[in-house]
Write an enzyme that holds these catalytic residues in place. Sequence first.
Site, short mmCIF file in Angstrom:
data_model
loop_
_atom_site.label_atom_id
_atom_site.label_comp_id
_atom_site.label_asym_id
_atom_site.label_seq_id
_atom_site.Cartn_x
_atom_site.Cartn_y
_atom_site.Cartn_z
N HIS A 14 0.88 -1.19 0.00
CA HIS A 14 0.00 0.00 0.00
C HIS A 14 0.91 1.23 0.00
O HIS A 14 1.51 1.57 1.02
CB HIS A 14 -0.90 0.02 1.25
CG HIS A 14 -1.84 1.18 1.30
ND1 HIS A 14 -3.19 1.04 1.55
CD2 HIS A 14 -1.66 2.51 1.15
CE1 HIS A 14 -3.77 2.22 1.55
NE2 HIS A 14 -2.85 3.14 1.30
N HIS A 16 1.56 5.37 -1.65
CA HIS A 16 1.18 6.56 -2.44
C HIS A 16 2.44 7.15 -3.05
O HIS A 16 3.35 7.57 -2.32
CB HIS A 16 0.50 7.61 -1.54
CG HIS A 16 -0.75 7.10 -0.91
ND1 HIS A 16 -1.98 7.22 -1.52
CD2 HIS A 16 -0.97 6.43 0.25
CE1 HIS A 16 -2.91 6.67 -0.75
NE2 HIS A 16 -2.32 6.18 0.32
N ARG A 18 2.04 9.52 -5.71
CA ARG A 18 1.65 10.81 -6.31
C ARG A 18 2.10 10.86 -7.77
O ARG A 18 2.27 9.84 -8.41
CB ARG A 18 2.20 12.01 -5.52
CG ARG A 18 2.07 11.92 -4.00
CD ARG A 18 0.65 11.77 -3.52
NE ARG A 18 0.58 11.89 -2.06
CZ ARG A 18 -0.42 11.44 -1.33
NH1 ARG A 18 -1.44 10.80 -1.88
NH2 ARG A 18 -0.43 11.61 -0.02
N ASN A 42 -5.24 7.27 -5.88
CA ASN A 42 -5.99 8.49 -5.53
C ASN A 42 -5.26 9.76 -5.99
O ASN A 42 -4.97 10.66 -5.20
CB ASN A 42 -6.30 8.53 -4.02
CG ASN A 42 -5.06 8.55 -3.14
OD1 ASN A 42 -4.01 8.06 -3.52
ND2 ASN A 42 -5.19 9.11 -1.95
N LYS A 100 -9.22 -0.47 -5.77
CA LYS A 100 -9.26 0.20 -4.47
C LYS A 100 -10.62 0.86 -4.25
O LYS A 100 -11.08 1.62 -5.10
CB LYS A 100 -8.15 1.27 -4.42
CG LYS A 100 -8.14 2.10 -3.16
CD LYS A 100 -7.72 1.28 -1.93
CE LYS A 100 -7.94 2.04 -0.64
NZ LYS A 100 -6.73 2.50 -0.02
N HIS A 137 -10.46 0.90 1.95
CA HIS A 137 -10.24 1.88 3.02
C HIS A 137 -11.41 1.73 3.98
O HIS A 137 -12.54 2.12 3.66
CB HIS A 137 -10.16 3.31 2.46
CG HIS A 137 -9.85 4.31 3.52
ND1 HIS A 137 -8.64 4.94 3.63
CD2 HIS A 137 -10.59 4.76 4.58
CE1 HIS A 137 -8.64 5.75 4.69
NE2 HIS A 137 -9.82 5.66 5.28
N HIS A 175 -4.49 -0.85 5.88
CA HIS A 175 -4.01 -0.09 7.05
C HIS A 175 -4.94 -0.21 8.26
O HIS A 175 -5.52 0.79 8.70
CB HIS A 175 -3.74 1.37 6.70
CG HIS A 175 -4.76 2.06 5.83
ND1 HIS A 175 -6.10 2.02 6.07
CD2 HIS A 175 -4.61 2.82 4.72
CE1 HIS A 175 -6.73 2.72 5.15
NE2 HIS A 175 -5.85 3.21 4.31
N LEU A 220 -4.75 9.00 8.11
CA LEU A 220 -6.04 8.31 8.18
C LEU A 220 -5.86 6.86 7.74
O LEU A 220 -5.15 6.62 6.78
CB LEU A 220 -7.06 9.01 7.28
CG LEU A 220 -7.54 10.36 7.83
CD1 LEU A 220 -8.36 11.11 6.80
CD2 LEU A 220 -8.35 10.16 9.12
N ASP A 248 1.51 2.54 3.53
CA ASP A 248 0.66 3.73 3.39
C ASP A 248 1.52 4.99 3.46
O ASP A 248 1.06 6.03 3.94
CB ASP A 248 -0.46 3.75 4.44
CG ASP A 248 -1.54 4.77 4.12
OD1 ASP A 248 -1.61 5.20 2.95
OD2 ASP A 248 -2.29 5.15 5.04
N HIS A 252 3.00 14.40 1.69
CA HIS A 252 2.42 15.72 1.43
C HIS A 252 3.54 16.72 1.72
O HIS A 252 4.31 16.50 2.67
CB HIS A 252 1.25 16.02 2.37
CG HIS A 252 0.07 15.12 2.18
ND1 HIS A 252 -0.90 15.34 1.23
CD2 HIS A 252 -0.29 13.99 2.82
CE1 HIS A 252 -1.82 14.40 1.29
NE2 HIS A 252 -1.48 13.55 2.26
C1 NCD Z 1 -3.54 8.98 2.21
C2 NCD Z 1 -3.15 10.04 1.19
O1 NCD Z 1 -2.63 11.09 1.60
O2 NCD Z 1 -3.34 9.81 0.01
N1 NCD Z 1 -3.50 9.57 3.53
C3 NCD Z 1 -3.40 8.92 4.70
O3 NCD Z 1 -3.49 9.55 5.76
N2 NCD Z 1 -3.20 7.62 4.77
C4 NCD Z 1 -4.86 8.41 1.86
C5 NCD Z 1 -5.22 7.15 2.62
O4 NCD Z 1 -4.65 6.10 2.39
O5 NCD Z 1 -6.13 7.21 3.46
ZN ZN Z 2 -3.20 5.11 1.75
#
Ligand code: NCD
Ligand code: ZN
Length: 347
Positions: A14, A16, A18, A42, A100, A137, A175, A220, A248, A252
């Site tokens: 899992h 991200h 970007r 996402n 997802k 999720h 998660h 989250l 996860d 950011h």
């Molecule tokens: C994730 C994100 O920023 O894309 N944020 C997070 O807090 N885990 C989205 C997600 O997996 O919930």
């Molecule tokens: Zn995530």
Amino acid sequence: MTQSLTLRRPDDWHLHLRDGAMLKGVLPETARHFARAIIMPNLVPPVVTLAQAEAYRTRILAALPKGAQFEPLMTLYLTESTDPADVAAAAASGLVKAVKLYPAGATTNSHSGVSNFDKVQPVLEKMAEIGLPLCLHGEVTDPWVDIFDREAAFIDTILDPLRRRNPALRVVMEHITTSQGVDYARAGGENLAATITTHHLIINRNHILAGGIKPHYYCLPVAKRESHRLALRKAATSGAARFFLGTDSAPHVDALKEHACGCAGCFTATNTMPLLAHVFEEDGALDRLEAFTSLNGPAFYRLPINQATLTLVKHESAQIFPEKIFTEAGPVTVFNPGFPVHWHVEP
Ligand code: NCD
Ligand code: ZN
């Protein structure tokens, strides 16, 4: 005495990554240690179709540092208008390994997610038929449900009915953060698994809220109380096939984390493996780290385990992790475990 541990190369189930400048900045952090990762869809706009997943995969491969060996395992973002035939074609292409499901409004960029689960039933039926996993999720979005109860409420009111309606559907609870999540995954049988993040093994909600608010610990699903963290530790370090690593890692830029309405996400790609070695050693479970990071995930996803290996070495001196990585999109703070870590990944 120097302690060392060699594992099959780990995968992240899992992640991200970007896009654009952020992708370019964070991808090397994962590719340095991990062979493969399930790539979350996402983006803005989300990765909904096979064509979009193919294009995103091409952008990821183009952003890899020279010589890096890393395979992105793509996912499709489930919407209420997703076409079951496109999902079947995506699975048949071999590039897409999961779909997802974000409940609409549950987390970052989830507004195109699902509100009415009846609308996605034909897709879920197709996925059950072809054995394509659904990554979930697992939080309800009802504003009246306390944020710390949203995972447990999701299991009772959405996940369990959904699985009863689709018993052949293969589901990954993404998660998990609660003892209820652990118990449900443990009792779920062959078609159910759960990912656990690095940070949820390390922090509880006090780390976020006590002694001043710490935006870099906010993610989250939000970290819960200590008893839940201990349940997650027990599950992860048990070696049980149901549980595997999904970091996860969710970058950011600092300007959006340190903000009046800060984004959710912890960035752990840089230091996950040393942190996990620390956690597993603390729990007397170093011999089960490989199951969690490198064996259980491929078994559930029906993929071969990696041939390459990764070696962790415990040094006298604590490892100094970078406080931030500097991407062209802006600085991203690396997750700080708050304790010294003596495990290093061998170059
Ligand atoms: C994730 C994100 O920023 O894309 N944020 C997070 O807090 N885990 C989205 C997600 O997996 O919930
Ligand atoms: Zn995530």
